[in-house]
Design an enzyme around this catalytic site. Structure first.
Site, PDB file in Angstrom:
ATOM      1  N   LYS A   1       7.878  90.888  16.376  1.00  0.00           N
ATOM      2  CA  LYS A   1       8.453  92.103  16.952  1.00  0.00           C
ATOM      3  C   LYS A   1       8.026  92.162  18.426  1.00  0.00           C
ATOM      4  O   LYS A   1       8.554  91.417  19.245  1.00  0.00           O
ATOM      5  CB  LYS A   1       8.045  93.312  16.113  1.00  0.00           C
ATOM      6  CG  LYS A   1       8.566  93.172  14.667  1.00  0.00           C
ATOM      7  CD  LYS A   1       8.180  94.321  13.809  1.00  0.00           C
ATOM      8  CE  LYS A   1       8.683  94.290  12.382  1.00  0.00           C
ATOM      9  NZ  LYS A   1       9.214  93.126  11.764  1.00  0.00           N
TER      10      LYS A   1
ATOM     11  N   HIS B   1       4.940  97.916  13.936  1.00  0.00           N
ATOM     12  CA  HIS B   1       5.697  98.586  15.002  1.00  0.00           C
ATOM     13  C   HIS B   1       4.785  99.349  15.967  1.00  0.00           C
ATOM     14  O   HIS B   1       5.279 100.111  16.808  1.00  0.00           O
ATOM     15  CB  HIS B   1       6.730  99.529  14.397  1.00  0.00           C
ATOM     16  CG  HIS B   1       7.713  98.807  13.531  1.00  0.00           C
ATOM     17  ND1 HIS B   1       8.811  98.145  14.048  1.00  0.00           N
ATOM     18  CD2 HIS B   1       7.722  98.568  12.201  1.00  0.00           C
ATOM     19  CE1 HIS B   1       9.470  97.567  13.064  1.00  0.00           C
ATOM     20  NE2 HIS B   1       8.836  97.804  11.923  1.00  0.00           N
TER      21      HIS B   1
ATOM     22  N   SER C   1       8.474 102.436  10.002  1.00  0.00           N
ATOM     23  CA  SER C   1       9.475 101.564  10.621  1.00  0.00           C
ATOM     24  C   SER C   1      10.851 102.195  10.742  1.00  0.00           C
ATOM     25  O   SER C   1      11.635 101.789  11.602  1.00  0.00           O
ATOM     26  CB  SER C   1       9.582 100.256   9.839  1.00  0.00           C
ATOM     27  OG  SER C   1       9.889 100.506   8.483  1.00  0.00           O
TER      28      SER C   1
HETATM   29  C1  LIG Z   1       6.139  97.885   8.761  1.00  0.00           C
HETATM   30  C2  LIG Z   1       6.608  96.474   8.575  1.00  0.00           C
HETATM   31  N1  LIG Z   1       5.782  95.588   8.023  1.00  0.00           N
HETATM   32  C3  LIG Z   1       6.143  94.306   7.836  1.00  0.00           C
HETATM   33  C4  LIG Z   1       7.392  93.850   8.201  1.00  0.00           C
HETATM   34  C5  LIG Z   1       7.766  92.446   7.942  1.00  0.00           C
HETATM   35  O1  LIG Z   1       7.482  91.663   9.054  1.00  0.00           O
HETATM   36  P1  LIG Z   1       8.227  90.267   9.255  1.00  0.00           P
HETATM   37  O2  LIG Z   1       9.550  90.578   9.848  1.00  0.00           O
HETATM   38  O3  LIG Z   1       7.314  89.492  10.138  1.00  0.00           O
HETATM   39  O4  LIG Z   1       8.350  89.660   7.885  1.00  0.00           O
HETATM   40  C6  LIG Z   1       8.283  94.732   8.803  1.00  0.00           C
HETATM   41  C7  LIG Z   1       9.604  94.231   9.231  1.00  0.00           C
HETATM   42  O5  LIG Z   1      10.465  94.893   9.665  1.00  0.00           O
HETATM   43  C8  LIG Z   1       7.890  96.076   8.982  1.00  0.00           C
HETATM   44  O6  LIG Z   1       8.725  96.960   9.521  1.00  0.00           O
END
Ligand SMILES: Cc1ncc(COP(=O)(O)O)c(C=O)c1O
Length: 405
Positions: free
Chosen positions: A235, A204, A176
């Protein structure tokens, strides 16, 4: 009891204090930020779907028909026809037997890891995994083995050492904060050889990689093979919430034992309606995914043209690693003076010494906007003497960590 004011002061002194910025417009390529129009290059609304008229309308329709909220958890009285419909669509989209919705990606990772790895077992996690994976591993009661970023040899050594205790390997698909992609086929091979499950977080990667934006697992040709895939709705899919794809049996176990699923109110109808519409748009317009890929390449090239190292990114997420937290914040503020908004990302979101601007493109950015953003950031870096060409500061966190290892 620690003093709140002292703790805030400590954060300020370390350059790690965070404040909320105010957006007063939809999440488009340009937004009104703290009263000024800026080019937005740090949103996860990669395909621009959060503000798509069909997605907005679907959210409104779902609210009209089913109401604003679900009223209870799924296992009590909050399970609506819309939830099942979206789960079926997501399972089919990802190539899995079943899918289960969670309140957010954070909750999906927390809940799923704790179900799949427990006391007396080991969980293997990439050192650059998202905080929700880190926290999921922490609360799982399993012993943790944190392998060096994408380092298969290190992971392999850890798996051998674990004997028969290995339960789960877990990784971001697209990292991310770096925009590089996990070696999924190799991870699956290791998982199989050591009797572990593999869980991949496509937060992502959905909408960005693979055929029709189906993600990194699909790009690797491993849909249905990787044991567990997590995806988010907040996202690329422009809504809110998350889902886990797996076999019907694993999903059944999650329904019965994943605490964030059991003890939390079901997703509200408008977010489900929006996600369903976003999935239809993604299905019907694969050109958006191509455009996102092109835009990622345009930004990477434009930043490289400014002498800025973008590390191992090959996606829509493009980091400009600065090093310390204060210069990263200064670079963000200076870019804002040029009406470009790329948030500075500091520890604990990224490792110490790798603070950065974490840029991300949207499919509906124009090429000239992305080139202009790169020019503003390049000039700001030059003025602040932050990115000394060829200096240590330009090393990406990946190579920085490898050097330190
Ligand atoms: C790789 C990854 N997993 C999970 C999440 C968390 O997702 P959410 O924003 O739906 O809680 C993020 C959030 O940025 C992320 O980058």
């Amino acid at each position: 009891m620690s003093d709140v004011a002292d703790r805030l002061e400590d954060l300020r002194r370390a350059g790690l204090y965070r404040r909320l910025r105010l957006i007063e417009s939809p999440q488009g390529p340009r937004v009104t930020l703290d009263g000024a129009e800026v080019l937005l290059v740090c949103s996860n609304n990669y395909l621009g779907l959060a503000d798509h008229p069909r997605v907005r309308q679907a959210a409104a329709d779902a609210a009209e028909r089913f109401g604003a909220g679900a009223g209870a958890s799924r296992l009590v009285s909050g399970n609506m026809s819309l939830h099942g419909k979206l789960e079926e669509r997501l399972a089919a989209f990802s190539g899995y037997e079943a899918a289960l919705l969670f309140g957010s990606g954070y909750l999906a990772n927390l809940g799923t890891i704790a179900v799949l790895a427990g006391r007396g077992e080991r969980v293997f996690s990439d050192e650059l995994n998202h905080a929700s994976i880190i926290d999921g591993c922490r609360i799982s009661h399993a012993e943790r083995f944190i392998y060096r970023h994408a380092d298969l040899e290190h992971l392999s050594w850890g798996l051998r050492k674990a004997g028969g205790e290995g339960a789960l390997i877990v990784t971001d698909a697209v990292f991310s904060m770096d925009g590089d992609v996990a070696p999924i086929a190799e991870l699956l091979d290791l998982a199989r050889r050591h009797g572990c499950r593999l869980m991949v977080d496509e937060a992502h990667a959905t909408g960005a990689l693979g055929p029709g934006g189906r993600g990194a697992v699909a790009e690797a040709g491993l849909s249905g093979e990787v044991d567990v895939v997590v995806g988010t709705l907040g996202k690329t899919l422009g809504s809110y919430g998350a889902y886990v794809c797996a076999s019907a049996k694993v999903v059944d176990l999650l329904i019965n034992t994943a605490r964030p699923f059991i003890f939390s109110t079901a997703l509200p109808p408008p977010t489900i309606g929006a996600a369903l519409a976003a999935l239809s748009l993604l299905d019907g317009q694969p050109g958006m995914v191509e455009q996102l890929r092109r835009n990622g390449a345009i930004l990477r090239d434009a930043l490289a043209g400014q002498g800025l190292d973008v590390g191992a990114s090959r996606t829509q997420i493009v980091p400009v690693v600065v090093g310390d937290a204060r210069p990263a914040t200064a670079l963000c503020e200076r870019a804002l003076e040029g009406h470009v908004f790329a948030q500075a990302i500091r520890p604990p979101t990224v490792p110490e010494g790798t603070s950065r601007l974490r840029l991300s493109v949207m499919a509906n950015h124009r090429a000239d906007e992305l080139c202009a953003a790169a020019a503003v950031i390049g000039q700001a870096a030059e003025e602040l003497d932050i990115v000394a060409r060829g200096s240590e500061q330009r090393i990406s966190p990946v190579s920085r960590l490898r050097r330190a290892a």
